[in-house]
Design a protein around this motif. Structure first.
Motif, PDB file in Angstrom:
ATOM      1  N   TYR A  14       0.824  -1.205   0.000  1.00  0.00           N
ATOM      2  CA  TYR A  14       0.000   0.000   0.000  1.00  0.00           C
ATOM      3  C   TYR A  14       0.863   1.262   0.000  1.00  0.00           C
ATOM      4  O   TYR A  14       0.476   2.292  -0.556  1.00  0.00           O
ATOM      5  CB  TYR A  14      -0.939   0.015   1.208  1.00  0.00           C
ATOM      6  N   ALA A  15       2.042   1.187   0.604  1.00  0.00           N
ATOM      7  CA  ALA A  15       2.911   2.358   0.691  1.00  0.00           C
ATOM      8  C   ALA A  15       3.408   2.781  -0.686  1.00  0.00           C
ATOM      9  O   ALA A  15       3.581   3.975  -0.956  1.00  0.00           O
ATOM     10  CB  ALA A  15       4.098   2.069   1.608  1.00  0.00           C
ATOM     11  N   GLU A  16       3.634   1.828  -1.557  1.00  0.00           N
ATOM     12  CA  GLU A  16       4.079   2.157  -2.908  1.00  0.00           C
ATOM     13  C   GLU A  16       2.909   2.562  -3.804  1.00  0.00           C
ATOM     14  O   GLU A  16       3.000   3.499  -4.581  1.00  0.00           O
ATOM     15  CB  GLU A  16       4.814   0.968  -3.520  1.00  0.00           C
ATOM     16  N   ARG A  17       1.802   1.863  -3.665  1.00  0.00           N
ATOM     17  CA  ARG A  17       0.667   2.110  -4.566  1.00  0.00           C
ATOM     18  C   ARG A  17      -0.002   3.448  -4.294  1.00  0.00           C
ATOM     19  O   ARG A  17      -0.543   4.076  -5.207  1.00  0.00           O
ATOM     20  CB  ARG A  17      -0.350   0.974  -4.417  1.00  0.00           C
ATOM     21  N   PHE A  18       0.041   3.905  -3.054  1.00  0.00           N
ATOM     22  CA  PHE A  18      -0.720   5.100  -2.697  1.00  0.00           C
ATOM     23  C   PHE A  18       0.142   6.157  -2.015  1.00  0.00           C
ATOM     24  O   PHE A  18      -0.378   7.020  -1.303  1.00  0.00           O
ATOM     25  CB  PHE A  18      -1.885   4.714  -1.779  1.00  0.00           C
ATOM     26  N   ALA A  19       1.443   6.126  -2.244  1.00  0.00           N
ATOM     27  CA  ALA A  19       2.336   7.070  -1.561  1.00  0.00           C
ATOM     28  C   ALA A  19       1.955   8.516  -1.834  1.00  0.00           C
ATOM     29  O   ALA A  19       2.017   9.368  -0.939  1.00  0.00           O
ATOM     30  CB  ALA A  19       3.780   6.814  -1.989  1.00  0.00           C
ATOM     31  N   GLY A  58       7.075  11.455   6.403  1.00  0.00           N
ATOM     32  CA  GLY A  58       7.650  12.493   7.265  1.00  0.00           C
ATOM     33  C   GLY A  58       6.655  13.198   8.158  1.00  0.00           C
ATOM     34  O   GLY A  58       6.942  14.272   8.678  1.00  0.00           O
ATOM     35  N   ARG A  59       5.498  12.571   8.383  1.00  0.00           N
ATOM     36  CA  ARG A  59       4.448  13.210   9.180  1.00  0.00           C
ATOM     37  C   ARG A  59       4.955  13.662  10.548  1.00  0.00           C
ATOM     38  O   ARG A  59       4.619  14.752  11.020  1.00  0.00           O
ATOM     39  CB  ARG A  59       3.273  12.231   9.369  1.00  0.00           C
ATOM     40  N   VAL A  60       5.793  12.850  11.195  1.00  0.00           N
ATOM     41  CA  VAL A  60       6.324  13.175  12.518  1.00  0.00           C
ATOM     42  C   VAL A  60       7.754  13.687  12.427  1.00  0.00           C
ATOM     43  O   VAL A  60       8.141  14.627  13.118  1.00  0.00           O
ATOM     44  CB  VAL A  60       6.241  11.951  13.444  1.00  0.00           C
ATOM     45  N   GLY A  79       8.707   4.975  -2.341  1.00  0.00           N
ATOM     46  CA  GLY A  79       7.691   5.950  -2.703  1.00  0.00           C
ATOM     47  C   GLY A  79       7.346   6.884  -1.560  1.00  0.00           C
ATOM     48  O   GLY A  79       7.241   8.104  -1.740  1.00  0.00           O
ATOM     49  N   MET A  80       7.171   6.331  -0.372  1.00  0.00           N
ATOM     50  CA  MET A  80       6.879   7.171   0.794  1.00  0.00           C
ATOM     51  C   MET A  80       8.066   8.070   1.109  1.00  0.00           C
ATOM     52  O   MET A  80       7.904   9.252   1.446  1.00  0.00           O
ATOM     53  CB  MET A  80       6.549   6.285   1.998  1.00  0.00           C
ATOM     54  N   THR A  81       9.260   7.534   0.994  1.00  0.00           N
ATOM     55  CA  THR A  81      10.461   8.321   1.277  1.00  0.00           C
ATOM     56  C   THR A  81      10.607   9.464   0.270  1.00  0.00           C
ATOM     57  O   THR A  81      11.029  10.567   0.627  1.00  0.00           O
ATOM     58  CB  THR A  81      11.695   7.420   1.269  1.00  0.00           C
ATOM     59  N   THR A  96      17.157   6.020   5.559  1.00  0.00           N
ATOM     60  CA  THR A  96      17.732   4.797   5.019  1.00  0.00           C
ATOM     61  C   THR A  96      16.599   3.877   4.593  1.00  0.00           C
ATOM     62  O   THR A  96      15.638   3.684   5.349  1.00  0.00           O
ATOM     63  CB  THR A  96      18.591   4.082   6.081  1.00  0.00           C
ATOM     64  N   LEU A  97      16.684   3.324   3.384  1.00  0.00           N
ATOM     65  CA  LEU A  97      15.700   2.355   2.929  1.00  0.00           C
ATOM     66  C   LEU A  97      16.054   0.991   3.511  1.00  0.00           C
ATOM     67  O   LEU A  97      17.161   0.489   3.309  1.00  0.00           O
ATOM     68  CB  LEU A  97      15.674   2.282   1.407  1.00  0.00           C
ATOM     69  N   GLY A  98      15.125   0.405   4.221  1.00  0.00           N
ATOM     70  CA  GLY A  98      15.399  -0.899   4.802  1.00  0.00           C
ATOM     71  C   GLY A  98      14.335  -1.310   5.794  1.00  0.00           C
ATOM     72  O   GLY A  98      13.344  -0.607   6.018  1.00  0.00           O
ATOM     73  N   ASP A  99      14.555  -2.448   6.411  1.00  0.00           N
ATOM     74  CA  ASP A  99      13.665  -3.052   7.388  1.00  0.00           C
ATOM     75  C   ASP A  99      14.077  -2.574   8.775  1.00  0.00           C
ATOM     76  O   ASP A  99      15.169  -2.894   9.251  1.00  0.00           O
ATOM     77  CB  ASP A  99      13.780  -4.572   7.275  1.00  0.00           C
TER      78      ASP A  99
END
Length: 254
Positions: A14-19, A58-60, A79-81, A96-99
């Motif tokens: 969902y994060a990629e589809r609706f970022a 980046g909401r917070v 996408g969110m980043t 950083t992109l990751g888990d």
């Protein structure tokens, strides 16, 4: 901070589809109180940057950085980043992109004053093992005396008030319905969102794992963290029998 190898298997779809629409549809009403709570907590701990686990758009992180705090993020979604970086002040927050449940790189061990997972992010780790790993990761990132903070629904409130379908208040007035379904046998729940977007219905499903505060405290203790505060929300109000969720603050003992 070193970049993790990006693993697409941990990417929330969902994060990629609706970022690009996430902030319009799902912006939380608790942002101001969340930022105020974390900013006050940052003053209590040792010196060091803050880490947003699941920094998203980046909401917070961005309001905290605007207060002059050094904030970094880790998130699985490019996408969110990208949405975060496109906002005013976005270049000031290193992501950083990751888990975020994975172990930290050696250079990130023991350097954060405050690590937080807000907006139900921690519960999106939908197995106990993933949540245990996240707590261990947070503990390893903290400087002695540092704090880890998360918010989560209380399972009793989910069972009595959380099931069913209800409208979601959106920033842009979009029509959004959320249907939440509990799965007690798996200790999980799913939230299905039906969004009317430009004349067509779009569907978003997010899975979560719920837990009692007692289970969370035990997992935190195994990670070397101790509970120092639990409130009934980001406003700091007391936790009571009528609370629907909690904010828990843990400390890595000095």
């Amino acid at each position: 901070m070193s970049a993790y190898q990006y693993d697409a298997s941990v990417q929330p779809s969902y994060a990629e589809r609706f970022a690009d629409r996430y902030d319009d549809w799902f912006a939380a009403s608790t942002t101001d109180s969340t930022v105020a709570f974390l900013a006050a907590l940052a003053k209590e701990g040792p010196p060091g940057p803050l880490l947003d686990m699941g920094s998203g758009t980046g909401r917070v992180a961005l309001p905290l950085a605007a207060l002059g705090l050094t904030v970094e993020g880790i998130d699985a979604s490019p996408g969110m980043t990208a949405q975060l970086r496109a906002k005013p002040g976005g270049s000031a927050v290193r992501v950083t992109l990751g888990d975020f449940s994975a172990p930290p790189a050696p250079e990130d061990t023991g350097r954060y004053s405050l690590v937080y997972a807000a907006g139900g992010t921690f519960a999106e780790l939908d197995t106990q093992e993933a949540q245990r790993r996240c707590l261990t990761s947070a503990a390893r990132r903290l400087a002695p005396g540092g704090r880890f903070v998360l918010d989560a629904h209380l399972p009793e409130a989910l069972a009595t008030r959380g099931n069913g379908t209800q409208p979601v208040n959106t920033v842009d007035g979009a029509f959004v319905l959320r249907t939440r379904t509990l799965h007690p046998a798996r200790q999980q729940y799913t939230s299905d969102y039906a969004v009317l977007d430009d004349g067509r219905m779009r569907h978003v499903r997010v899975s979560f794992r719920y837990f009692t505060p007692g289970e969370l405290d035990l997992l935190a203790e195994l990670a070397g963290l101790r509970l120092v505060r639990r409130t009934g929300g980001w406003s700091g109000r007391p936790l009571t029998d009528s609370s629907s969720y909690h904010v828990s603050v843990y400390e890595l003992p000095a």
